[in-house]
Design a protein around this motif. Sequence first.
Motif, PDB file in Angstrom:
ATOM      1  N   MET A  48       5.919   4.000   4.800  1.00 42.57           N
ATOM      2  CA  MET A  48       4.528   3.694   4.481  1.00 42.57           C
ATOM      3  C   MET A  48       3.657   4.502   5.416  1.00 42.57           C
ATOM      4  O   MET A  48       4.054   4.815   6.537  1.00 42.57           O
ATOM      5  N   ALA A  78       2.484   7.516   9.849  1.00 42.69           N
ATOM      6  CA  ALA A  78       3.482   6.984   8.937  1.00 42.69           C
ATOM      7  C   ALA A  78       4.513   6.201   9.724  1.00 42.69           C
ATOM      8  O   ALA A  78       4.700   6.417  10.925  1.00 42.69           O
ATOM      9  N   ALA A 135      -0.350   4.208   1.685  1.00 44.98           N
ATOM     10  CA  ALA A 135       0.587   4.712   0.693  1.00 44.98           C
ATOM     11  C   ALA A 135       1.993   4.274   1.030  1.00 44.98           C
ATOM     12  O   ALA A 135       2.323   4.018   2.197  1.00 44.98           O
ATOM     13  N   GLY A 184       6.249   5.105  -0.002  1.00 42.81           N
ATOM     14  CA  GLY A 184       7.143   6.038  -0.667  1.00 42.81           C
ATOM     15  C   GLY A 184       8.579   5.574  -0.572  1.00 42.81           C
ATOM     16  O   GLY A 184       8.918   4.748   0.268  1.00 42.81           O
ATOM     17  N   TYR A 222       4.716  10.479  -1.171  1.00 36.71           N
ATOM     18  CA  TYR A 222       4.386   9.071  -1.376  1.00 36.71           C
ATOM     19  C   TYR A 222       4.076   8.801  -2.837  1.00 36.71           C
ATOM     20  O   TYR A 222       3.383   9.565  -3.494  1.00 36.71           O
ATOM     21  N   TRP A 243      -0.198   4.310  -4.057  1.00 36.34           N
ATOM     22  CA  TRP A 243      -1.418   4.474  -3.277  1.00 36.34           C
ATOM     23  C   TRP A 243      -2.365   3.299  -3.469  1.00 36.34           C
ATOM     24  O   TRP A 243      -2.451   2.739  -4.573  1.00 36.34           O
TER      25      TRP A 243
END
Length: 126
Positions: free
Chosen positions: A34, A50, A97, A99, A113, A116
């Motif tokens: 994230m 991140a 975001a 992923g 990612y 969103w």
Amino acid sequence: QVQLVESGGGSVQAGGSLRLSCAASGYTYGTGCMGWFRQAPGKEREGVAAIVTGAGSTYYADSVEGRFTISQDNAKKTLYLQMNSLKPEDTAMYYCAAGPYPSPLAPLLPANYQYWGQGTQVTVSS
């Protein structure tokens, strides 16, 4: 269906602090990354910070290293971004975001990612 909802943006003076939150639903913590991204008018979206949700490894853009801290509360399924010593150049729309990759090669690359949020505005005045 993964949904990400940011909150905590606002207007502050330079040197001030804000904490952004991102509430995640439908997302399984521990299975990917994230991150927080931002986009200023006329500029491309850039990665800010991140975190690998399983291992807790963190990554920061050079421009925010030492000032911003990303963290997570797995129980609450919430991602945070503590922003200190804010500068006018930090003004942007901030996005959360998520992923699927546990540790992407480029953790601050938006293309990595999949999900969103809608964004929250941060404005820093001098």
